[in-house]
Design an enzyme around this catalytic site. Structure first.
Site, mmCIF file in Angstrom:
data_model
loop_
_atom_site.group_PDB
_atom_site.id
_atom_site.type_symbol
_atom_site.label_atom_id
_atom_site.label_comp_id
_atom_site.label_asym_id
_atom_site.label_seq_id
_atom_site.Cartn_x
_atom_site.Cartn_y
_atom_site.Cartn_z
ATOM 1 C CD GLU A 152 0.423 -12.556 -16.611
ATOM 2 O OE1 GLU A 152 1.100 -13.290 -15.885
ATOM 3 O OE2 GLU A 152 -0.774 -12.318 -16.390
ATOM 4 C CG HIS A 184 13.319 11.401 0.375
ATOM 5 N ND1 HIS A 184 14.113 12.456 0.769
ATOM 6 C CD2 HIS A 184 12.077 11.905 0.176
ATOM 7 C CE1 HIS A 184 13.363 13.552 0.832
ATOM 8 N NE2 HIS A 184 12.142 13.241 0.467
ATOM 9 C CE LYS A 242 1.343 -20.681 -14.089
ATOM 10 N NZ LYS A 242 0.034 -20.528 -14.674
#
Ligand SMILES: O=P(O)(O)OC[C@H]1O[C@](O)(CO)[C@@H](O)[C@@H]1O
Length: 528
Positions: free
Chosen positions: A322, A351, A455
């Site tokens: 950000e 793994h 938004k």
């Protein structure tokens, strides 16, 4: 480079902080001295600008804000006496409040003690508290914390179901700097309804952490919530862990917040030294710049070899991405900056995706986080003379070596123990490194204009949903998607309308779809 030369390089570049017992090893980043010299002018500017920032310069020009998270752990640096007092007083209030809650001096109306916390917040108002809870909360904390960090109804249900028999002793923290972010607002409203459903007055359980005069602040005051703690406009969400945002939940869990602040302060002092080689944050920023040519060409893979630090990579994802992920630089030039961050924990990741790291596309550099102390106490032997901690340590060394042998660079951060001081120090280290790197690549690391686009688009969809429902209510006969779009004056929005009605139909919202689900164009939509 042969083993002797590498050992020399290790010693030449090793950074050690005596007070914190902290090591930073960047010897496995393959830069040379000429590269370091070439960055010196940029670092000179970064050091000067950082000093100005700490003195209260408007370091976030777009939002016309000071950037003061460093003052939180050393109030004497704050540029005015008023700010200094505010920092000291808030910390005092937090500690007094937490102590009273923990000892029952403040308790819920129908119980002797609070037993649980629901912490509602998102992004910087969640990731720090989540990381710190996982890293530092005692095994049996006085209050057990649960997080609602999304607008996912099933996620909210999960927490509320777990707590349905202890809601009457559950304290709710609503954390939102702006006090207007939809996700925490939704969570808060749903949690409030759950309290009402058990005839509990939410105000007796709720605490707000938000900016003065935000909608949340006004709500908390008008309803007489238990307490409110301030968020300051000079602290960004992603650097707010050592403000009330992180300290209130930490203190309630019996995490030593003074020690976290102390560790951060020590690291701040160390990262204020204007010498690349003696400054661990500068060394990190230099390594990131080298890895990605100052253009983020390589991803940062964060591998803490300690379960309790597993959320560090998620926390860093926001802090780094950000802050650094920006389209424009400070001169308005299009640059598309950023560094992608991902990771989970070692050796688990060995793994999972380490196969690709070792042999696949070489588009990353690794950061190993090593903790010297295996556990609190003596370890049993797994094999003669060998413990599980020896294995973990061996896996780290082995993976580092295997990556290096295949020309994959890595950084290793080593701390003696996971404790409040070292966690505070890690937070401070990366905050400063991000600040330096932002400066090296000439971007504003303290705003987030890109988040606003998503938004706004979400708000548009919710408006469109209202229009669609109105059309269906008015028309009363089944309509095609095209017809709905025309009647809603949204002819170019057929696909979003389709997704809206499909979602409503899947959730008992009175919308019925007739036709073949695989052929959306054939659907007729009506209200049941
Ligand atoms: O604390 P607030 O204001 O609810 O914001 C939450 C998060 O939303 C953002 O503003 C954007 O995602 C983050 O920077 C911030 O941490």
């Amino acid at each position: 480079m042969d083993a002797t030369a590498l050992w020399q390089r290790y010693q030449d570049w090793l950074y050690y902080h005596e007070g914190l017992g902290f090591y930073l090893d960047i010897s496995r980043m393959r830069f040379d001295d000429a590269f370091v010299e070439s960055l010196q002018p940029k670092f000179d500017k970064a050091f000067t600008d950082m000093a100005e920032l700490e003195k209260g310069a408007i370091a976030n020009p777009d939002e016309n804000r000071m950037v003061g998270h460093y003052w939180l752990r050393n109030h004497t640096l704050a540029p005015t006496p008023e700010l200094q007092d505010e920092i000291v007083n808030t910390l005092e209030q937090i500690e007094v409040f937490a102590e009273k809650v923990k000892t029952g001096g403040i308790h819920p109306p129908r119980a002797q003690r609070f037993t649980d916390i629901i912490s509602i917040g998102i992004g910087g108002s969640a990731l720090g508290p989540e990381f710190v809870a996982e890293a530092l909360a005692p095994d049996f904390p006085p209050l057990k914390i649960h997080f609602i960090d999304n607008s996912d109804p099933a996620g909210i249900d999960r927490i509320l179901t777990h707590l349905r028999n202890s809601l009457a002793s559950t304290l709710v923290l609503v954390i939102s700097k702006s006090g207007g972010t939809p996700e925490p607002r939704n969570g808060m409203i749903e949690v409030k309804k759950a309290y009402a459903g058990q005839n509990l007055d939410f105000a007796n359980y709720a605490v707000a952490i938000t900016s003065a005069d935000s909608n949340l602040d006004k709500l908390a005051k008008s309803e007489g919530w238990m307490a409110t703690f301030p968020m300051y406009d000079w602290v960004g969400g992603r650097t707010s862990e050592l403000s009330a945002v992180g300290l209130v939940p930490a203190a309630l869990q019996d995490i030593d917040v003074q020690k976290m602040l102390e560790g951060a302060k020590e690291m701040d002092d160390a990262t204020r030294i204007n010498d690349i080689k003696k400054n661990p944050a500068a060394l990190l920023a230099l390594s990131w710049y080298y890895a990605g040519n100052g253009r983020g060409e390589k991803d940062m893979v964060v591998l803490p070899y300690k379960d309790s630090l597993c959320l560090f990579s998620r926390y860093l994802q926001q802090l780094v991405m950000e802050s650094l992920g920006k389209e424009k630089d400070l001169d308005g030039k299009t640059v598309y900056q950023g560094i992608a961050v991902y990771g989970n924990k070692g050796s688990t990741d060995q793994h999972a995706y380490v196969q690709q790291l070792r042999e696949g596309v070489a588009n990353f550099f690794a950061t190993f986080i090593e903790v010297l102390e295996d556990r609190n106490g003596v370890s049993p032997e797994i094999d003669p003379g060998v413990t599980s901690g020896d294995y973990l340590s061996g896996f780290l060394q082995g993976t580092r070596q295997a990556l290096y042998d295949n020309h994959r660079d890595s950084i290793t951060v080593t701390i003696p123990q996971v404790n409040p001081r070292t966690v505070g120090a890690l937070i401070a280290l990366y905050e400063r490194a991000v600040g330096f790197y932002g400066n090296l690549v000439n971007i504003n690391a303290y705003h987030q204009p890109g988040v606003e686009a998503g938004k706004k688009a979400a708000a548009t969809i919710l408006d469109l949903q209202k229009q669609v429902v109105e059309v269906l209510q008015t028309e009363k006969t089944p309509l095609s998607l095209q017809e709905i779009a025309e009647k809603a004056n949204a002819s170019d929005q057929i696909e979003p309308i389709y997704k809206i009605v499909r979602h409503l139909a899947a959730n008992q919202r009175g919308v019925v779809l007739d036709g073949h689900p695989g052929e959306p164009g054939s659907l007729k939509v009506s209200l049941s």
